[in-house]
Motif scaffolding. Structure first.
Motif, PDB file in Angstrom:
ATOM      1  N   ALA A 154     -62.402 -32.876   2.310  1.00  0.00           N
ATOM      2  CA  ALA A 154     -63.571 -33.731   2.093  1.00  0.00           C
ATOM      3  C   ALA A 154     -64.811 -33.111   2.731  1.00  0.00           C
ATOM      4  CB  ALA A 154     -63.315 -35.121   2.679  1.00  0.00           C
ATOM      5  N   THR A 155     -64.668 -32.612   3.950  1.00  0.00           N
ATOM      6  CA  THR A 155     -65.799 -31.961   4.611  1.00  0.00           C
ATOM      7  C   THR A 155     -66.268 -30.763   3.795  1.00  0.00           C
ATOM      8  OG1 THR A 155     -64.757 -32.594   6.680  1.00  0.00           O
ATOM      9  CG2 THR A 155     -66.589 -31.052   6.816  1.00  0.00           C
ATOM     10  N   GLY A 156     -65.283 -30.031   3.265  1.00  0.00           N
ATOM     11  CA  GLY A 156     -65.622 -28.866   2.453  1.00  0.00           C
ATOM     12  C   GLY A 156     -66.421 -29.257   1.227  1.00  0.00           C
ATOM     13  N   LEU A 157     -65.999 -30.332   0.568  1.00  0.00           N
ATOM     14  CA  LEU A 157     -66.736 -30.776  -0.622  1.00  0.00           C
ATOM     15  C   LEU A 157     -68.150 -31.214  -0.238  1.00  0.00           C
ATOM     16  CD1 LEU A 157     -63.976 -32.758  -2.548  1.00  0.00           C
ATOM     17  CD2 LEU A 157     -64.929 -30.524  -3.087  1.00  0.00           C
ATOM     18  N   TRP A 158     -68.231 -31.895   0.884  1.00  0.00           N
ATOM     19  CA  TRP A 158     -69.543 -32.327   1.384  1.00  0.00           C
ATOM     20  C   TRP A 158     -70.418 -31.102   1.649  1.00  0.00           C
ATOM     21  CZ3 TRP A 158     -70.865 -32.992   7.041  1.00  0.00           C
ATOM     22  CH2 TRP A 158     -72.106 -33.628   7.195  1.00  0.00           C
ATOM     23  N   ALA A 159     -69.801 -30.102   2.282  1.00  0.00           N
ATOM     24  CA  ALA A 159     -70.554 -28.872   2.576  1.00  0.00           C
ATOM     25  C   ALA A 159     -71.023 -28.212   1.290  1.00  0.00           C
ATOM     26  CB  ALA A 159     -69.676 -27.908   3.380  1.00  0.00           C
ATOM     27  N   ILE A 160     -70.127 -28.096   0.329  1.00  0.00           N
ATOM     28  CA  ILE A 160     -70.468 -27.422  -0.935  1.00  0.00           C
ATOM     29  C   ILE A 160     -71.578 -28.189  -1.656  1.00  0.00           C
ATOM     30  CG2 ILE A 160     -69.578 -26.821  -3.222  1.00  0.00           C
ATOM     31  CD1 ILE A 160     -68.757 -24.960  -0.937  1.00  0.00           C
ATOM     32  N   GLU A 161     -71.508 -29.494  -1.573  1.00  0.00           N
ATOM     33  CA  GLU A 161     -72.530 -30.303  -2.241  1.00  0.00           C
ATOM     34  C   GLU A 161     -73.928 -29.920  -1.729  1.00  0.00           C
ATOM     35  OE1 GLU A 161     -75.435 -33.228  -2.800  1.00  0.00           O
ATOM     36  OE2 GLU A 161     -74.488 -33.097  -0.828  1.00  0.00           O
ATOM     37  N   GLY A 162     -74.042 -29.764  -0.425  1.00  0.00           N
ATOM     38  CA  GLY A 162     -75.352 -29.425   0.118  1.00  0.00           C
ATOM     39  C   GLY A 162     -75.726 -27.967  -0.111  1.00  0.00           C
ATOM     40  N   ILE A 163     -74.727 -27.114  -0.007  1.00  0.00           N
ATOM     41  CA  ILE A 163     -75.027 -25.682  -0.027  1.00  0.00           C
ATOM     42  C   ILE A 163     -75.414 -25.213  -1.417  1.00  0.00           C
ATOM     43  CG2 ILE A 163     -73.961 -23.406   0.227  1.00  0.00           C
ATOM     44  CD1 ILE A 163     -72.267 -24.748   2.504  1.00  0.00           C
ATOM     45  N   THR A 164     -74.710 -25.711  -2.428  1.00  0.00           N
ATOM     46  CA  THR A 164     -74.938 -25.175  -3.780  1.00  0.00           C
ATOM     47  C   THR A 164     -75.926 -26.012  -4.574  1.00  0.00           C
ATOM     48  OG1 THR A 164     -73.106 -26.450  -4.668  1.00  0.00           O
ATOM     49  CG2 THR A 164     -72.606 -24.251  -3.844  1.00  0.00           C
TER      50      THR A 164
END
Lengths: 676, 397
Positions: B41-51
């Motif tokens: 979940a954290t990874g998806l959250w991170a990807i959402e912001g990064i990309t």
């Protein structure tokens, strides 16, 4: 696993009950526990390292790096536009651009640690061969503006560039940039006219900010480079550069706005005539020295078209090579050329454009003005014979011991009409006219000064070049203003009076009167073109790169000054006789020249101050002004040789050289003459 | 639990452990599962912001793809959790052969991305066999070691294991994919370590490896033999002197450090993160995802992610201790240590304390193969736990 080795093979079957003899097949042995423990310690160490590093970066150093990240973005770079060339009237380039590769520094990207920065700059200084203190001074000058690069060297050698390019990782903040430097194919030709280019100074910047100049811009600092800077400079382009946190370019320049090269400035100068004028000046100086005038070491020649005021040649001596201002300007280079305060006097002020900023008493070249004014004021009939004698004393002089004004030829004693007086340059004839001007009733004012003023004396000519001197036309009111108790404690009450001697001396262009060669040339243009006062100018036109002409306001049209055509004819006749009758002052010089030239010599006394002489020396300034061809004049030449002695000795032969080149005609052999 | 139910020997008859689904669910390591879920979940959250600014007009392009991969990985996790690891033990030869075949397949028809052949295009999905290889490699080696049984301490076993491992390691190294090859090596070390290789053997192998590394990186280049390509060499050694060539080989690391540190305590948020959004940080959704994540979410976010990783590794190590047999223990050890290695190298790389290698950050970096393979590996861990000695299962048979 050590613990499993004691297990009996094939022992395990579920139908057998657990036996005390059967060792458990697999269990967490102390050995495995130790190994897992070690893995756990490794894990903890790894995570501790990551956490601590994260903490150190984000929390302890975060502010510092945040700043880096903020500076770490697109940088807009101004691309210097190639400056427009300067051409002569035949489109021969006088100043062009040479592409060069320069070394620049972004001060904000230099290492922050003093020792590192010092080491880098020291190394850069060694490579670029620019003294460290100069680099440091240049950076310091930009202390409050970190976003424009500082030019260390405008034109670096190829090997220096290669070295920096190869080691660019070791030179943060140093950038190699494409630049253009001014190139002067004819070296010192027309140096004072062309001027030079240099980095904008802070006072200039404050003054010109509205015009879009920015710190670090190269702008014209003198001559036409300065007066037509806005056309020559073009428009700088903009490019974006992605740079990393340490200031090194990470992308090529992406052009967001291409630079517009400057427009070509076409001057009215004619290169060949200009060269002839400059060598003529030196020739005149040589003649003067050969004649014993040891102090002759400067002068000016102006040649212009009397029909419109276009300046064909404008020479000033001594001169300098403007190329010392191109590329890196060194103090030594400037000193060699006499362009520093220290060496300027020793080199006789080479940067001074004597043609328009040098002021001299005009001497006899002023006599046509007196003649015109006297005729206009009906003080004399041109064909009335007045005595020309060896000396003159004023009947208006109320002193017991009257002042005696000498003629240049003390042995003459004959009557002359006005043309002859001009041709012979009879001083006493004009002394008498001057005396008459003085004796006029007060309500007539000062007509001689008034006419001189109409002819453009005492004020700037408005030439498109600067700085220009306005000379000095002495009015009685000026004397009154100038001599006060403060400035002249001993005798101001006497000195401020306008006495007969003042008018007498003014009539032959002496005493207080000061003119520039350009003013004089302008007046002779008026004689040549039938009474119209031209505005001398250098601008022919301004052209785009493709040759189309840019509309710019041209010089004002010649203005009629209201002088009588008949009076002009008398003066012109006098000037023609001066060059074509045997008693004419410059007959030996111009008499045999196939093109009819009319002109006047001048030998003006001036007290000069030379280095090494505590008191002033009275030296003759050698003048010659005239025009030709006589019937339809196309060229006016005015020549001055400083301390050159008689006008016919130095200035007249020099002026002839200019005519020779301009008309492509050689004179028969001539000899210098000793006359006024 | 002192019931002898199972023999690790290959001579023992095939015996199905019919562990019902209900028991697996009951025996699940909930902490591990929650930690994995949290990391994903954290990874998806991170990807959402990064990309967010990477694909024009489609801010969620990568997020949706990554979510689909996570879903596929979840399925893989469930399947792996239900399958008895003993199946792998028995078929380790097939697994080993299949892994090598898949990696070889990459050579035959793989797609070169930036000079490196790592992917096989399946049409709907670009498979990166070497990612799955990380799991399969561990399983296959563990199978071999379990077969050796008591002879595990012999030098012969050690050398054979290393020899077997050298095949996939060499193949991946030649792709070239140094990062993954290093992960395989780390897994090999963990496998040998947990399997009980003698300390002296370990020390000897360690010394040989050390000499090899020093030779490849420093000694051989000095005499003109280049095993590694120059850029690889620079990346592996560049982090020790980050300012030497900031425009070249160490550009990434400098930008990465700036990105991490610029996040400060609270992060700059997805919109304010200039390092990421202005592309100063290359590969910010894959290799340098942690740098971007730290820039956007700060120390708070970074700590959260690292904490969750620590939790996973801790539970993983615990599973090593409760594994019911040598094979399971070795598999768990290999998986956990490979995971730890990847986390350290990837996160350390972004902060300048580890060499730059193209290792994705597990569960966070954009990439389907990595996500699915790692979730499958977690499934295997769960399976081992469920059947472990700590399990309170009534084994009726």
């Amino acid at each position: 696993m050590a613990s499993t080795t004691t297990r009996r093979p094939a022992a395990g079957r579920s139908f057998l009950p657990p036996s005390a003899n059967v060792v458990e097949p697999y269990r967490l042995t102390p050995g495995l526990a130790l190994r897992v423990g070690i893995l756990g310690v490794v894990t903890l160490a790894v995570f501790a390292a990551l956490f601590l590093r994260l903490w150190a970066l984000e929390v302890l150093q975060g502010t510092h790096y945040l700043k880096t990240a903020e500076n770490n973005q697109l940088r807009t770079v101004r691309l210097q536009a190639p400056r427009g060339p300067i051409l002569d009237r035949n489109r021969t380039p006088l100043v062009t651009n040479a592409a060069a590769t320069g070394i620049e520094i972004w001060p904000s990207d230099l290492p922050k640690i003093y020792a590192d920065r010092y080491r880098e700059l020291k190394r850069l200084s060694r490579i670029s061969q620019v003294p460290l203190y100069q680099i440091a001074a240049a950076i310091k000058k930009r202390a409050n503006d970190p976003l424009t690069p500082v030019t260390v060297k405008a034109a670096a050698r190829e090997d220096q560039i290669h070295y920096l390019a190869e080691h660019r990782g070791e030179f943060p903040g140093v950038q190699i940039a494409q630049t253009y430097i001014r190139h002067y194919p004819y070296r010192s030709v027309a140096a004072q006219v062309l001027g030079y280019v240099g980095e904008i100074s802070s006072p200039q910047l404050r003054h010109d900010t509205k015009k879009g100049y920015l710190l670090g811009d190269e702008i014209g600092q003198a001559g036409v480079e300065s007066s037509y800077d806005s056309w020559l400079r073009g428009k700088a382009g903009l490019a974006q550069l992605r740079v990393d946190s340490l200031g090194r370019a990470r992308s090529d320049l992406t052009l967001t706005r291409p630079s517009q090269p400057g427009q070509a400035l076409r001057l009215t100068l004619d290169l060949n005539t200009q060269k002839a004028a400059e060598s003529a000046l030196n020739y005149g100086i040589r003649l003067a020295r050969a004649d014993g005038e040891w102090a002759a070491r400067g002068g000016a020649i102006v040649a212009l078209d009397p029909r419109n005021g276009a300046i064909v040649a404008m020479a000033s001596s001594p001169t300098y090579k403007p190329s010392v201002f191109a590329g890196r300007v060194t103090n030594r280079g400037l000193a060699d050329q006499g362009l520093t305060k220290k060496t300027a006097e020793q080199k006789n002020f080479p940067s001074l454009d004597r043609a328009l900023a040098g002021t001299y008493p005009p001497g006899s070249t002023f006599k046509p003005i007196t003649a015109l004014a006297a005729m206009q004021e009906h003080l004399v009939s041109p064909y009335a014979y007045l005595p020309c004698t060896g000396s003159y004393t004023s009947p208006n002089d109320r002193n017991v011991k009257k002042q005696v004004f000498h003629n240049w030829d003390p042995f003459i004693d004959r009557a002359m009409d006005m043309p002859t007086a001009l041709a012979y340059s009879c001083d006493t004839y004009f002394y008498a006219l001057g005396d008459q001007f003085w004796a006029l009733p007060a309500d007539r004012g000062s007509p001689l000064q008034r006419w001189a003023s109409r002819f453009g004396f005492g004020s700037r000519t408005g030439v498109d070049l600067g700085p220009e001197a306005s000379g000095l036309l002495p009015w009685p009111s000026w004397r009154k203003r100038t001599y006060t108790k403060k400035t002249d404690p001993c005798c101001w009450q006497v000195d401020r009076l306008w006495k007969p001697g003042d008018s007498i001396q003014l009539a032959i262009g002496q005493k207080d009167l000061l003119v520039t060669p350009l003013q004089m040339a302008r007046f002779y243009a008026l004689l040549a073109n039938g009474g119209r006062l031209v505005t001398p100018h250098l601008l022919f036109d301004i052209e785009n790169q493709n040759g189309t002409v840019v509309p710019v306001p041209s010089a004002p049209a010649p203005q009629k000054v209201g002088v009588d055509a008949a009076a002009l004819d008398i003066v012109r006749q006098g000037l023609y006789e001066a060059t074509h009758l045997p008693f004419g002052t410059s007959y030996p010089v111009f008499g045999s020249f196939p093109i009819p030239i009319a002109g006047k010599t001048g030998t003006a006394e001036k007290i000069i101050h030379l280095p090494g002489y505590p008191t002033g020396l009275l030296k003759n300034q050698s003048w010659w002004c005239g025009f030709g061809p006589f019937d339809n004049p196309t060229l006016v030449v005015c020549a001055v040789i400083e301390n050159g002695g008689h006008g016919g000795t130095a200035a007249a032969p020099a002026a002839l050289k200019v005519f020779e080149q301009y008309f492509h005609t050689k004179a028969a052999t001539t000899g210098p003459i000793h006359s006024d | 639990m002192a019931v002898l139910e199972y023999s690790g020997s290959k001579k023992a008859g095939v015996r199905r452990e019919g562990l019902p689904l209900a028991d697996v669910v009951r025996q699940i390591d909930w902490i591990l599962l929650l930690a994995v879920g949290g990391v994903v979940a954290t990874g998806l959250w991170a990807i959402e912001g990064i990309t967010r600014h990477d694909v024009a007009f489609n801010a969620h392009y990568y997020l949706y793809r990554q979510a689909v991969y996570a879903g596929a990985g979840a399925v893989g996790l469930i399947v792996a959790a239900l399958v008895d690891p003993d199946l792998y033990r028995r078929s380790w030869r097939w697994i080993f052969g299949g892994t090598i075949a898949a990696i070889v397949l990459v050579y035959l028809q793989g797609q070169a991305v930036r000079g490196s052949k790592r992917w096989v295009d399946l049409g709907f999905f670009k498979l990166q066999p070497s990612e799955f290889g990380k799991l399969l490699f561990v399983v296959a080696l563990a199978g071999f070691i379990a077969e050796r049984g008591r002879r595990v301490q012999e030098a012969n076993t050690l050398l054979t294991t290393i020899g077997l491992a050298a095949i996939p390691i060499g193949l991946v190294f030649l792709q070239p994919d140094i990062g993954t090859a290093l992960v395989y090596m780390a897994a090999l070390v963990a496998v040998l370590f947990v399997a009980g290789t003698r300390w002296t053997h370990l020390a000897l192998s360690g010394a040989v490896t050390l000499v090899g590394i020093v030779g490849i990186l420093w000694l051989l280049p000095a005499v003109g033999v280049h095993v590694l390509k120059p850029y690889q060499q620079d990346r592996l050694t560049g982090f020790t002197h980050p300012t030497s060539d900031p425009a070249g080989s160490t550009y990434n690391i400098n930008q990465s450090i700036v990105a991490v540190a610029a996040g400060q305590f609270h992060g700059r948020g997805p919109e304010g993160s200039t390092q990421t959004n202005l592309n100063f940080l290359p590969e910010h959704a894959t290799d340098f995802v942690f740098a971007s994540y730290s820039e956007q979410r700060g120390f708070v976010g970074g700590s959260l992610l690292l904490g969750l990783y620590l939790l996973i590794v801790w539970r993983g190590l615990r599973i090593v201790t409760v594994a019911r047999d040598l094979f399971s223990a070795v598999v768990a050890g290999g998986i956990v240590f490979a995971l730890l290695f990847q986390i350290f190298v990837n996160v350390g790389m972004t902060m300048g304390i580890a060499p730059i290698t193209g290792i994705p950050l597990p569960f966070v970096s954009v990439g389907g193969s990595s996500m699915i393979a790692n979730l499958c590996a977690m499934g295997v861990l769960l399976a081992i736990h469920a059947r472990g000695r700590g399990a309170r299962v009534s084994r009726r048979r």
